[in-house]
Every structure is written in structure tokens, then in C-alpha cells.
Design a protein around this motif. Sequence first.
Motif, PDB file in Angstrom:
ATOM      1  N   LEU A 137      24.394  12.255  50.422  1.00  0.00           N
ATOM      2  CA  LEU A 137      23.469  11.165  50.097  1.00  0.00           C
ATOM      3  C   LEU A 137      23.004  10.416  51.349  1.00  0.00           C
ATOM      4  CD1 LEU A 137      25.023   9.605  46.859  1.00  0.00           C
ATOM      5  CD2 LEU A 137      23.302  11.378  47.064  1.00  0.00           C
ATOM      6  N   GLN A 138      23.501  10.858  52.511  1.00  0.00           N
ATOM      7  CA  GLN A 138      23.114  10.229  53.783  1.00  0.00           C
ATOM      8  C   GLN A 138      23.421   8.735  53.771  1.00  0.00           C
ATOM      9  OE1 GLN A 138      20.978  11.904  56.541  1.00  0.00           O
ATOM     10  NE2 GLN A 138      22.194  13.539  55.663  1.00  0.00           N
ATOM     11  N   ASP A 194      16.108   7.943  46.623  1.00  0.00           N
ATOM     12  CA  ASP A 194      15.298   8.392  47.757  1.00  0.00           C
ATOM     13  C   ASP A 194      15.482   9.878  48.019  1.00  0.00           C
ATOM     14  OD1 ASP A 194      14.410   5.860  48.036  1.00  0.00           O
ATOM     15  OD2 ASP A 194      15.696   5.338  49.735  1.00  0.00           O
ATOM     16  N   ILE A 195      16.725  10.290  48.027  1.00  0.00           N
ATOM     17  CA  ILE A 195      16.976  11.666  48.427  1.00  0.00           C
ATOM     18  C   ILE A 195      16.539  12.644  47.335  1.00  0.00           C
ATOM     19  CG2 ILE A 195      19.377  12.035  47.692  1.00  0.00           C
ATOM     20  CD1 ILE A 195      19.568  12.845  50.885  1.00  0.00           C
ATOM     21  N   LEU A 213      13.856  12.268  45.664  1.00  0.00           N
ATOM     22  CA  LEU A 213      12.422  12.411  45.925  1.00  0.00           C
ATOM     23  C   LEU A 213      12.176  13.404  47.060  1.00  0.00           C
ATOM     24  CD1 LEU A 213      10.842   8.850  45.675  1.00  0.00           C
ATOM     25  CD2 LEU A 213      10.349  10.861  44.275  1.00  0.00           C
ATOM     26  N   ILE A 214      13.013  13.298  48.083  1.00  0.00           N
ATOM     27  CA  ILE A 214      12.815  14.161  49.239  1.00  0.00           C
ATOM     28  C   ILE A 214      13.035  15.618  48.885  1.00  0.00           C
ATOM     29  CG2 ILE A 214      13.727  14.740  51.521  1.00  0.00           C
ATOM     30  CD1 ILE A 214      14.376  11.758  51.833  1.00  0.00           C
ATOM     31  N   PHE A 215      13.984  15.867  48.013  1.00  0.00           N
ATOM     32  CA  PHE A 215      14.304  17.252  47.681  1.00  0.00           C
ATOM     33  C   PHE A 215      13.771  17.695  46.332  1.00  0.00           C
ATOM     34  CE2 PHE A 215      17.323  16.453  51.102  1.00  0.00           C
ATOM     35  CZ  PHE A 215      17.072  17.567  51.885  1.00  0.00           C
TER      36      PHE A 215
END
Lengths: 186, 318
Positions: free
Chosen positions: A11-12, A28-29, A31-33
Amino acid sequence: MASQDNHYDTLQISTHATTADIINAYRDIKLIFQENSLAAYSLYSAEEIATINQQIEEAYVILSNSQTRLSYDITLHIHDVERAEKEVSHHMPIESNNLQSAETTPVPSEVSGKVLQSIRESHAITLLQIAEKTNISLAHLKAIEANQSSAFPGVFYLKSYLKQYASCIGLEPCLTWEKYLKTLKD
Amino acid sequence: MTVKNTATTKQRQPLIWAVASGKGGVGKSFVAANLTMAFAAHEKKAVLVDLDLGSANAHTCLGINHPKTTLSQLLRHKNIDINSLVEPSNTPFMGLISGSSDDLDMANLKHFQKLKVMRNLRHLDADFVILDLGAGTGFNTLDFFLYADQGLLTVMPEPTSVENTYRFVKSLLTRQLRSLPKQSHALMNDILIEQKKDYGKIQSFAQFLADMLEKHPEHGKNIQGNLQKLQLNLVVNQMMDPADTKLGDAMQIIFHKYFSLNLNLLGCLHHDVHVTQALKQRQSYYQLFPQSRNAICLHRMAEKVIKTQQIKTNGVVN
Ligand SMILES: Nc1ncnc2c1ncn2[C@@H]1O[C@H](COP(=O)(O)OP(=O)(O)O)[C@@H](O)[C@H]1O
Ligand SMILES: [Mg+2]
């Protein structure tokens, strides 16, 4: 690929992340992936993106629940003092039915292991009694009275044990901890 | 050009920023030129050096029509002070070294010529030197990018631009790691072959690094040290739709996850028809539209860079 990442890496986020941080990072993540993501598609194959999404879900399920997160942290050997403390105060309030629950002793202006020992002895309480009551090992109780903070795996443990010890001898736990910590630092 | 504090003039070493992108037309020249203007607006002496040799047009972004001096003079003459090649401009604190010349081409720049330019850049009397690099992943472009103190990648929200940015970074990493000892390269190769065997393809750079660190810690750490030298920044340019604002953050995360690299998101600029208008009017966008949100953002970007630099030099933060 990210197969060796732990859930925090996935999850950074840092291991200090709050629940709100985790929810935001997850959003957020995701959405990115998502499929056809502008930022990700040219580096990862569709298959890899699917795997990463699976990891993200898994990480979120574990970390968004404070109980499962705590157990997971233990497997990572993470002792996040501040956060763990908050969790503890939520889930397992320090017992109040201790040896000296009725009459309380005022907390002296300086609290060291020696001071604690003399207060304990003035109440005629033995370390063994405290150990039985709190399930804290005798060795750790002795370390408290010897100002040996290094005997504990982390400050969090020391703090938790000391507060329970304090309650047992009729001292207000938080204030006692503050003063004890000050003595240790000086 | 006047500089207030002459005492610091002699000792100052310019901070070199290289602006690159995987592909052309993204807005490198626009960003480089207008960021230079923004530094100057903060009263920092800034020199834009057009290193897009072969298709140099940075002067146009600054509204300078026909540069009289160009970088080629540095290469032709033996004893020439690079500062004499700085084209003065009407804007205080701002100068340009043009790269427009028929006999210069980045791809054909010889090794010793490249070194000569690099050496001389350090002698520029400026606070900031901004290099407008050409598109693509040619060795010379990569070397200038690596030589700079800070690298700035420009990207726009479209698949080809993002893809080429990653390609640029891959080339950059390969170039950066080429100086590792032979033994490291052999071990790196082994890891890559193993990955191909195990997964059918080469894994992310981050995974490669993790494997290196696990199997050959000494070499892995060396690689890690090499990567930490890279100072990478990102500007997203020509954003059109509100969703585009996410691209910068997304790339930052991907850089970390895939490349194991830190990427500093410097700012995001919108697509604005006034950019073309400024070009047509032969003026810099930053000066012609100082109240536009792009100009304000550029101003803030410069401010951020200056502040970070001050903190670094004053040692407040390491
Ligand atoms: N933010 C922007 N809004 C609108 N047009 C832009 C913007 N940035 C760049 N452009 C236009 O895009 C084209 C390419 O920009 P340029 O700076 O020359 O790119 P590069 O140097 O990367 O090849 C130019 O015509 C320029 O006017
Ligand atoms: Mg250009």
C-alpha cells in the motif's frame, strides 16, 4: 514483481500509518492499478496488474482491522510504540481491580525504581504478588525497580508493565510513568 | 546582468538542472524556459542552456529571436569564457546560451566535446543552470542528464508520453550502472537469467534490486548507492482533464514500486492555448501571462527548489 513486498509496502505506507492513512492509500493505489491505468499499463502486464490488485486487497483486509494488523505486525517484528499504545487503550484497558485499589498513594515528585520499591514495601506487597496479579514476570518487575529499561523489548512494554505495577501499589499509573520516564532519561 | 551580492558571485557554483522527456512535444522547452524565468523572478541568476542540439528552439520560448552567440563557439575556440556566450535578455537575472547552429547535433557530439561542455557549465556565473535536453535516449542526452545535479522529467497525460518516460528511465538506469565493476555485471546477468527462467520474463527493477541485495548484498548495496545519487523530479505538463492531476502522484508511486527510485513531484501545469499565443507574440509565457495558473505554479516550483536548496546549503536538513 512485488511478490516479496509486505502489506505496508504494497500500500506504499509506513508502519506508523493511521487507519485513515490506510483507507486513503488503498483508494489511491487501487486507482493506479486499475485496468488500463495510464501510469501503470506500460510497465506491467495485465496478469501482473491482476496479481498486484490481489495483493492490494489482501493488504487492505489485514491492515484495516486493528486486531489483524496487530497480529500481522508481530510477524514483521514491528513494535510501533505510539500506535500500539492507542490500540491497547482501546482494547485492553489496564486492570483497575489491583491490590491497592481503594486507598491511593500520592505520586512522589521523583519516581525511580528505588522509590517504587520502598512504596511497595511500605504497603507490604511482594513482587510475587504483583507477578501473580499482572502476569508480568518477576525478572521484569525486578528490572523496573532496578531502572533497567534495557530489560524490555521496547518502551511500549516497559510503559505498560510499569503502569500495571503502579496500580498494584496504589499509584496513579500515568503520572507515575511520566515521572519514572523522566528519572530514566536524566 | 547585475548581481546584488558580489561576494558570493565568485564562489558560487551553479546548481544544474537537466530537463528531459522520453518523447518530443511534451513541453520540455516550455518548462525549461519558463522555469528559468521563474528563477529569475526570484532574483536568482538563471541561465538556460539549449542542449537540444539539432532542433534547438529554447530561444523562441524566451522570446529571443536570433541568438548571436551559440554553444558551437565554445567548441570551436580554444580559450573562450562560457560566460561570454550568454545571450543577454531584457529580463534581469536571466540569460540564454543558444544551441541553435547548423553544425551542431547532439547525436554527433564527440566525447571530448561533451566533456568540454560539461566542464564549462560549472563555470557559468549563475545560481541555476537549466539544460533543455532533446527528446530520446541517446547516450549524450543521458550523460548530460546524469551529470546534472537535479534531473527533471516532463510528462504529459497521454500513454505514449508516460511509456517513453519509463523507457527513458530504463535507459538512464542502464547508463548509470554501466560503471559498476565487471563482477557486478556478471552477477546482475545471472539474476536476470534466473528471473527469466522462473517467471518467463524479466521482473521489475525493484525486484531485480531486491534479488541482488538478497543474493549478493555487497553488489546490491553498491547499486543502491548508485541509485541514491539520482535526483529525479517530475513535472506533469499539458493537463486537460481533472483526472490528469492524479498522474503525478501515480507515477511517483510507480517509480518507487517498479524502479525503487524516489521521484519528487515538482508541479503540474495545465494545457493552455496562451502558450501558443505567447510564442506567436515572441514573448515568454511566464512574462506575458504572469497571473495564469501555470505561471503561478511555475513561480511556486522555483520557490520550492530555492528553499530546498537553501536548507541543504545551510545544513538545517542534511
Ligand atoms: N502547457 C501547455 N499548454 C499548451 N501548449 C503547450 C504547453 N506546453 C507546451 N505546449 C506546446 O506544445 C508544443 C511542444 O512544446 P515544446 O516545449 O516545444 O516541447 P519539447 O521541447 O518537449 O519538444 C509547443 O507547440 C508548445 O507550444
Ligand atoms: Mg524542445
